[in-house]
Enzyme design. Structure first.
Site, PDB file in Angstrom:
ATOM      1  NE  ARG A 107       6.992  -2.369   8.179  1.00 43.45           N
ATOM      2  CZ  ARG A 107       5.837  -1.706   8.053  1.00 43.45           C
ATOM      3  NH1 ARG A 107       5.838  -0.400   7.987  1.00 43.45           N
ATOM      4  NH2 ARG A 107       4.697  -2.359   8.002  1.00 43.45           N
ATOM      5  CE1 TYR A 109      -2.168   0.633   7.756  1.00 46.57           C
ATOM      6  CE2 TYR A 109      -0.265   1.874   6.989  1.00 46.57           C
ATOM      7  CZ  TYR A 109      -1.226   0.904   6.788  1.00 46.57           C
ATOM      8  OH  TYR A 109      -1.230   0.192   5.615  1.00 46.57           O
ATOM      9  CB  CYS A 165      -9.566  19.568   0.784  1.00 46.11           C
ATOM     10  SG  CYS A 165      -9.920  18.308  -0.433  1.00 46.11           S
TER      11      CYS A 165
HETATM   12  N1  LLP Z   1       4.286 -11.480   2.863  1.00 51.54           N
HETATM   13  C1  LLP Z   1       2.979 -11.261   2.832  1.00 51.54           C
HETATM   14  C2  LLP Z   1       2.081 -12.367   2.522  1.00 51.54           C
HETATM   15  C3  LLP Z   1       2.458  -9.985   3.128  1.00 51.54           C
HETATM   16  O1  LLP Z   1       1.147  -9.780   3.121  1.00 51.54           O
HETATM   17  C4  LLP Z   1       3.352  -8.931   3.453  1.00 51.54           C
HETATM   18  C5  LLP Z   1       2.845  -7.592   3.780  1.00 51.54           C
HETATM   19  C6  LLP Z   1       4.734  -9.200   3.430  1.00 51.54           C
HETATM   20  C7  LLP Z   1       5.163 -10.490   3.139  1.00 51.54           C
HETATM   21  C8  LLP Z   1       5.761  -8.153   3.729  1.00 51.54           C
HETATM   22  O2  LLP Z   1       5.637  -7.646   5.002  1.00 51.54           O
HETATM   23  P1  LLP Z   1       6.777  -6.685   5.608  1.00 51.54           P
HETATM   24  O3  LLP Z   1       8.058  -7.479   5.690  1.00 51.54           O
HETATM   25  O4  LLP Z   1       6.936  -5.540   4.680  1.00 51.54           O
HETATM   26  O5  LLP Z   1       6.248  -6.282   6.923  1.00 51.54           O
HETATM   27  N2  LLP Z   1       0.932  -0.892   4.413  1.00 51.54           N
HETATM   28  C9  LLP Z   1       1.346  -1.339   5.721  1.00 51.54           C
HETATM   29  C10 LLP Z   1       1.990  -2.707   5.682  1.00 51.54           C
HETATM   30  C11 LLP Z   1       1.126  -3.749   5.039  1.00 51.54           C
HETATM   31  C12 LLP Z   1       1.787  -5.094   4.929  1.00 51.54           C
HETATM   32  C13 LLP Z   1       1.032  -5.993   4.040  1.00 51.54           C
HETATM   33  N3  LLP Z   1       1.619  -7.289   3.843  1.00 51.54           N
HETATM   34  C14 LLP Z   1       2.251  -0.273   6.327  1.00 51.54           C
HETATM   35  O6  LLP Z   1       2.492   0.758   5.701  1.00 51.54           O
HETATM   36  O7  LLP Z   1       2.695  -0.424   7.473  1.00 51.54           O
END
Ligand code: LLP
Length: 420
Positions: free
Chosen positions: A276, A316, A342
């Site tokens: 992110r 969320y 829908c």
């Molecule tokens: N490493 C692992 C093992 C992970 O499971 C994840 C994210 C990341 C790195 C990267 O995380 P980030 O830096 O992007 O926070 N769909 C959700 C977020 C799910 C994150 C899953 N794992 C949302 O839209 O907020």
């Protein structure tokens, strides 16, 4: 910081007017700023320069090949969670030696694929998985590198669906069990335990949960050393939060100031897995107002994008800032911004004060670069949307809009149903 801003009351991505893109390519449309993407990647590298970490961008955040390629060309490694992501990572030209692979449920096929390709290591999430990797590596006459994913049992203070470092979560291995596994490492003939991994959650805005988790793991590593057990890598995962609303997340620099001293002490090679932080603010979802509907209770702005294109608000209750592409109308309305699907969960904003819009106007859903397109679906047989990348004044289509034929491409009607 990102490169989406108003100039003369028109909304721009880098040097291109977003409305022009919407008119040219149609909506809904994901628009990415190349320079925003790259600058976030470089910013993190810069903040941690002292220890020269391997930054493995988390593919799941946005797995478009063009984005992956752009980051790989700047030196990024990739963090993957499936055989499909490994395929993408290799297609993007990432060296297998810069690929790390997490997931609580890696299949035999996926493990074999990754071993054959020679990835840097698996982040192993359970003892049975470790045994499975060992067996597959033995069959292939290879040694598989792994890091043990530690579940440090810390509260990352984020949404419960994206909390991953508590013992009630399915991820990782608790410290006691990890120690036992490490002590019996000789039993795994075809495995080299190269390091440890933690990933405590996503959209984490404070450094304290990281500090707590890293402290625990550093102490653990210290104890291992006393037992003459030496590791090479520490992977601190991803999870860095960004600004969607009024958050005040740590900057890369501030984050580094807090955790660098701890990491330096380990003398291990450090890996990070941000998704992110790199992609989130580098993309928006441009969408067109189809109708404005007034009811006795609400004013609905119905747009052509929907929860299948960006599911975060529905899933969320996530907040995404919403801006109009044309000059801001001074008159504001309190509206629900909803899609055509829908379901009442199909919304981008509720009771949001938005400059007054009319049919045919365009709006931008901000902060849609991460977990936007990558979580999209064909629900309601909606074609997945096009994606474009802007590089200064140039525009590149990086994914074509799907066609109706794409929707049914893999479907088969059994012969007994054919004919009249
Ligand atoms: N490493 C692992 C093992 C992970 O499971 C994840 C994210 C990341 C790195 C990267 O995380 P980030 O830096 O992007 O926070 N769909 C959700 C977020 C799910 C994150 C899953 N794992 C949302 O839209 O907020």
């Amino acid at each position: 910081m990102h490169e989406f801003k108003y100039k003369n009351n028109q909304f721009y991505c880098e040097s291109v007017r977003v409305q022009k893109l919407a008119e040219r390519f149609g909506t809904p449309l994901y628009v990415y700023s190349y320079h925003t993407l790259i600058s976030h990647f470089l910013k993190l590298g810069q903040a941690f320069k002292k220890i020269n970490p391997l930054i493995c961008y988390s593919v799941k955040a946005n797995s478009n090949l063009a984005l992956l390629r752009a980051l790989v060309k700047k030196g990024a490694g990739l963090d993957i969670v499936s055989g499909g992501e490994l395929f993408r990572a290799l297609k993007a030209g990432c060296s297998p030696k810069k690929i790390v692979y997490a997931s609580v449920g890696k299949t035999e096929k996926e493990i074999e694929y990754a071993i054959r390709k020679g990835i840097l290591f698996f982040n192993v999430e359970s003892l049975p998985e470790l045994e499975s990797i060992n067996g597959i590596a033995r069959r292939l006459h290879k040694t598989a590198n792994v890091a043990i994913r530690i579940n440090p049992d810390v509260e990352p203070k984020t949404h419960k669906y994206i909390t991953t470092g508590k013992l009630t979560n399915k991820f990782g291995i608790d410290l006691r069990s990890a120690r036992q596994i490490l002590l019996m490492r000789g039993a795994f003939t075809n495995i080299r335990i190269a390091g440890l991994h933690i990933h405590i959650g996503s959209q984490i805005t404070e450094s304290s949960p990281y500090v707590e988790a890293i402290r625990k793991v550093v102490a653990f590593i210290g104890n291992l050393k006393k037992e003459r057990l030496f590791l090479e890598y520490l992977n601190i995962g991803g999870g860095l939060g960004i600004i969607y609303d009024k958050e005040t997340p740590q900057t890369a620099k501030r984050f580094a100031r807090k955790v660098l001293p701890l990491l330096e002490k380990t003398k291990l090679k450090i890996i990070m897995e941000p998704g992110r932080f790199i992609a989130g603010n580098s993309g928006i979802l441009a969408t067109k107002v189809l109708y404005v509907k007034n009811t006795s209770k609400k004013k609905f702005v119905i747009v052509d994008a929907a929860m299948n294109d960006l599911i975060r608000p529905a899933l969320y209750g996530a907040y995404h800032n919403i801006l109009t592409l044309e000059a801001e109308n001074k008159v504001k309305d309190k509206v629900d911004i909803v899609g055509p699907i829908c379901e009442s969960g199909d919304f981008f904003a509720k009771d949001r004060l938005l400059p007054r819009v009319k049919e045919g106007d365009y709006i931008a859903v901000m902060g849609a670069g991460a977990y936007g397109f990558s979580m999209s679906s064909n629900y309601n047989s909606r074609r997945r949307v096009a994606e474009v990348m802007v590089v200064k004044d140039k525009v590149f289509v990086i994914r074509k809009r799907e066609s109706c034929e794409d929707l049914i491409r893999n479907e088969l009607v059994p012969s007994f149903l054919s004919g009249r």
